[in-house]
Design a protein around this motif. Structure first.
Motif, mmCIF file in Angstrom:
data_model
loop_
_atom_site.group_PDB
_atom_site.id
_atom_site.type_symbol
_atom_site.label_atom_id
_atom_site.label_comp_id
_atom_site.label_asym_id
_atom_site.label_seq_id
_atom_site.Cartn_x
_atom_site.Cartn_y
_atom_site.Cartn_z
ATOM 1 N N VAL A 13 21.111 34.672 21.761
ATOM 2 C CA VAL A 13 21.196 33.778 20.612
ATOM 3 C C VAL A 13 22.036 34.399 19.494
ATOM 4 O O VAL A 13 22.858 33.731 18.880
ATOM 5 N N SER A 14 21.859 35.703 19.286
ATOM 6 C CA SER A 14 22.590 36.383 18.209
ATOM 7 C C SER A 14 24.106 36.397 18.447
ATOM 8 O O SER A 14 24.874 36.613 17.516
ATOM 9 N N MET A 15 24.542 36.156 19.684
ATOM 10 C CA MET A 15 25.975 36.185 19.999
ATOM 11 C C MET A 15 26.557 34.790 20.215
ATOM 12 O O MET A 15 27.752 34.648 20.437
ATOM 13 N N GLU A 16 25.708 33.768 20.123
ATOM 14 C CA GLU A 16 26.178 32.406 20.374
ATOM 15 C C GLU A 16 27.246 31.965 19.370
ATOM 16 O O GLU A 16 28.128 31.190 19.709
ATOM 17 N N LYS A 17 27.174 32.504 18.149
ATOM 18 C CA LYS A 17 28.185 32.104 17.155
ATOM 19 C C LYS A 17 29.578 32.595 17.552
ATOM 20 O O LYS A 17 30.577 32.022 17.120
ATOM 21 N N TYR A 18 29.664 33.648 18.365
ATOM 22 C CA TYR A 18 30.952 34.155 18.829
ATOM 23 C C TYR A 18 31.379 33.525 20.152
ATOM 24 O O TYR A 18 32.548 33.268 20.367
ATOM 25 N N PHE A 19 30.415 33.330 21.053
ATOM 26 C CA PHE A 19 30.742 32.935 22.425
ATOM 27 C C PHE A 19 30.237 31.554 22.833
ATOM 28 O O PHE A 19 30.570 31.068 23.898
ATOM 29 N N GLY A 20 29.384 30.963 22.014
ATOM 30 C CA GLY A 20 28.758 29.696 22.401
ATOM 31 C C GLY A 20 27.594 29.948 23.351
ATOM 32 O O GLY A 20 27.215 31.091 23.577
ATOM 33 N N LYS A 21 27.041 28.885 23.899
ATOM 34 C CA LYS A 21 25.940 29.023 24.855
ATOM 35 C C LYS A 21 26.544 29.208 26.239
ATOM 36 O O LYS A 21 27.650 28.756 26.501
#
Length: 141
Positions: A13-21
């Motif tokens: 979840v913490s990386m979704e802003k960079y990579f999406g789901k």
């Protein structure tokens, strides 16, 4: 010891802003080492190229860039510890900004890349950066 097998996880979840789901590959050091061994003299590649290729091969949305970079550092440092002849040309992998990856083998990486004919410039902070054009960037098939 490092994990031997690559692992596929959901993108945190913490990386979704960079990579999406989606799915993320945590690559094994072995998988990365096998790719680095393919880079011929006179060519370099980037962490991003390795990560993109592994994601494509493994069918994931992305490969974790941190784990990819850390694996390359482990490979470089293992060569220092073992004093082995350097079969894996880790010095031919650069960061996306063309700076050499900092490891305990940093000086050796600089010497090796210069021996192979690349010009090394230094940033104001003393980081080694190579001058390369797109034609010397190795892409995996």
């Amino acid at each position: 010891m490092s994990m031997q097998k690559s692992k596929i996880v959901n993108i945190p979840v913490s990386m979704e802003k960079y990579f999406g789901k989606g799915t993320m590959l945590h690559p094994s050091v072995t998988a990365i080492e096998e790719l680095i061994e393919q880079i011929p003299v006179g060519k370099v590649t980037t962490i991003q190229k390795i990560a993109s290729y592994l994601a494509k091969v493994e069918g994931t949305d992305v490969t974790c860039p941190m784990r990819t970079g850390n694996a390359i550092k482990k490979i470089a440092e293992r060569h220092t510890l073992l004093g082995t002849d350097l079969k894996t040309p880790f010095w031919r992998v650069v960061r996306n900004d063309k700076k050499l990856i900092k490891s305990k083998n940093y000086e050796k990486s600089i010497a090796k890349i210069e021996d192979e004919g690349f010009e090394v410039d230094y940033t104001k902070r003393g980081e080694a950066k190579i001058s390369i054009t797109d034609d010397v960037i190795f892409s995996f098939a």
